[in-house]
Design a protein around this motif. Structure first.
Motif, PDB file in Angstrom:
ATOM      1  N   LYS A  57       0.833  -1.207   0.000  1.00 37.23           N
ATOM      2  CA  LYS A  57       0.000   0.000   0.000  1.00 37.23           C
ATOM      3  C   LYS A  57       0.865   1.253   0.000  1.00 37.23           C
ATOM      4  O   LYS A  57       0.562   2.229  -0.706  1.00 37.23           O
ATOM      5  N   ARG A  60       2.291   1.787  -3.533  1.00 40.18           N
ATOM      6  CA  ARG A  60       1.293   2.380  -4.449  1.00 40.18           C
ATOM      7  C   ARG A  60       1.096   3.853  -4.133  1.00 40.18           C
ATOM      8  O   ARG A  60       0.916   4.669  -5.042  1.00 40.18           O
ATOM      9  N   ARG A  64       1.682   6.757  -6.807  1.00 41.52           N
ATOM     10  CA  ARG A  64       0.522   7.588  -7.131  1.00 41.52           C
ATOM     11  C   ARG A  64       0.821   9.063  -6.881  1.00 41.52           C
ATOM     12  O   ARG A  64       0.446   9.929  -7.689  1.00 41.52           O
ATOM     13  N   ASN A  83       0.721  -2.645 -11.207  1.00 40.69           N
ATOM     14  CA  ASN A  83      -0.595  -2.032 -11.442  1.00 40.69           C
ATOM     15  C   ASN A  83      -1.652  -3.118 -11.598  1.00 40.69           C
ATOM     16  O   ASN A  83      -2.484  -3.090 -12.517  1.00 40.69           O
ATOM     17  N   TYR A  88      -6.731   0.350  -8.073  1.00 44.09           N
ATOM     18  CA  TYR A  88      -5.581   1.256  -8.179  1.00 44.09           C
ATOM     19  C   TYR A  88      -5.507   1.856  -9.583  1.00 44.09           C
ATOM     20  O   TYR A  88      -5.184   3.037  -9.741  1.00 44.09           O
ATOM     21  N   ARG A  89      -5.802   1.051 -10.605  1.00 43.39           N
ATOM     22  CA  ARG A  89      -5.830   1.587 -11.970  1.00 43.39           C
ATOM     23  C   ARG A  89      -6.925   2.641 -12.099  1.00 43.39           C
ATOM     24  O   ARG A  89      -6.769   3.621 -12.840  1.00 43.39           O
ATOM     25  N   GLU A  91      -7.767   4.687  -9.695  1.00 43.40           N
ATOM     26  CA  GLU A  91      -7.202   5.888  -9.078  1.00 43.40           C
ATOM     27  C   GLU A  91      -6.289   6.627 -10.055  1.00 43.40           C
ATOM     28  O   GLU A  91      -6.312   7.866 -10.124  1.00 43.40           O
TER      29      GLU A  91
END
Length: 303
Positions: A57, A60, A64, A83, A88-89, A91
């Motif tokens: 986490k 990422r 990000r 990814n 997440y993609r 986001e």
């Protein structure tokens, strides 16, 4: 100008695909700056980064945040990482929409047996590899992109096992370059530029501005502390003055750079969590420095 999300299982050729795409874009007529954002950019060990859910986490979050700071209408950002989680993609897609740029996913669709083989080959060459346990866990949790989802579209698929490997002349890369560099006018229908909403624009500007000031201000404080300690030859420091407007920083012991970095990131995280239920983070450098100095005095003044 665009955000490209490289997606695939571990050791599926993602970094090779990112490099080939970058070279192909630079050789095209595009005048945009091309940049690859990956774990290596932050000197992150892949096994440590995926050792548990908390570490993953955090990874990422780092990627990000860097994407959020980097996307603009003047460059093409390539995110080279697993990814593998569709949330997440999504986001990342939201970041592209907020920036008002193009977005696409380049998927390295390699078979699991081939990925394992490549991981073993890298281990034999003493290159960076995944531990077997982590590799199996990442394979199990991988969420394949679906072109029907807006955050996975448009989707360009590379098949390293079926094609002649990954080359800048691979069909998927050629198609991606065409999509990313094609000139758009009122008649263009095959290229989609994401459009931010007014709410997204205002929120992104406010949040990005606050986080930028917080990040920059805290780093400046750390730089002053490191410089002051280097001049004191490792002895304890008392009364570090950053400016006339800021409180004095009192430290009862010498503090190494790793610990200062941990304190900095903890402060940034705590400030962000507080802003969810209270006032937003400080939007000016002086306020951010004052808060950080107060925090350091509490943590280090009586250590």
């Amino acid at each position: 100008m665009a955000l490209v999300v490289i997606c695939g299982q571990p050791c599926s050729g993602k970094s090779t695909a990112a490099l080939c795409l970058s070279v192909a874009l630079k050789e095209s007529e595009s005048s945009s700056t091309i940049r690859i954002i990956d774990e290596a950019s932050f000197h992150l060990d892949r096994n440590q980064s995926y050792a548990n859910m908390t570490a993953e986490k955090n990874l990422r979050g780092v990627l990000r945040s860097e994407v959020d700071r980097s996307v603009s209408r003047d460059n093409i950002i390539i995110v080279d990482s697993l990814n593998s989680i569709k949330g997440y993609r999504y986001e990342l897609w939201c970041l592209a929409r907020a920036a008002g740029i193009r977005y696409c996913v380049l998927f390295c669709d390699a078979e699991e047996t081939q990925c394992k083989k490549w991981n073993e080959q890298r281990r034999e060459k003493c290159e960076a590899t995944y531990d077997d346990t982590i590799f199996e866990d990442l394979i199990r949790r991988f969420e394949k992109p679906d072109r029907r989802s807006r955050w996975d579209s448009p989707l360009f698929e590379l098949c390293p096992c079926k094609d002649d490997g990954i080359l800048k002349s691979s069909a998927a890369i050629v198609d991606a370059v065409s999509y990313l560099t094609k000139k758009v006018d009122s008649k263009t229908r095959d290229v989609k530029i994401l459009q931010p909403t007014i709410a997204t624009q205002n929120a992104r500007f406010s949040e990005a501005n606050s986080l930028y000031e917080l990040d920059r201000a805290t780093q400046e404080v750390i730089n002053v502390v490191v410089e002051a300690q280097s001049q004191s030859i490792g002895g304890p420091l008392n009364g570090i003055s950053l400016s006339q407007e800021l409180p004095i920083l009192n430290m009862s012991r010498s503090v190494g750079l790793p610990e200062l970095r941990r304190l900095r990131w903890t402060f940034i995280k705590l400030t962000g969590q507080t802003s969810l239920s209270g006032p937003p983070p400080p939007s000016d450098a002086e306020s951010a420095k004052r808060m950080f100095v107060d925090y350091l005095n509490r943590e280090l003044g009586t250590a």
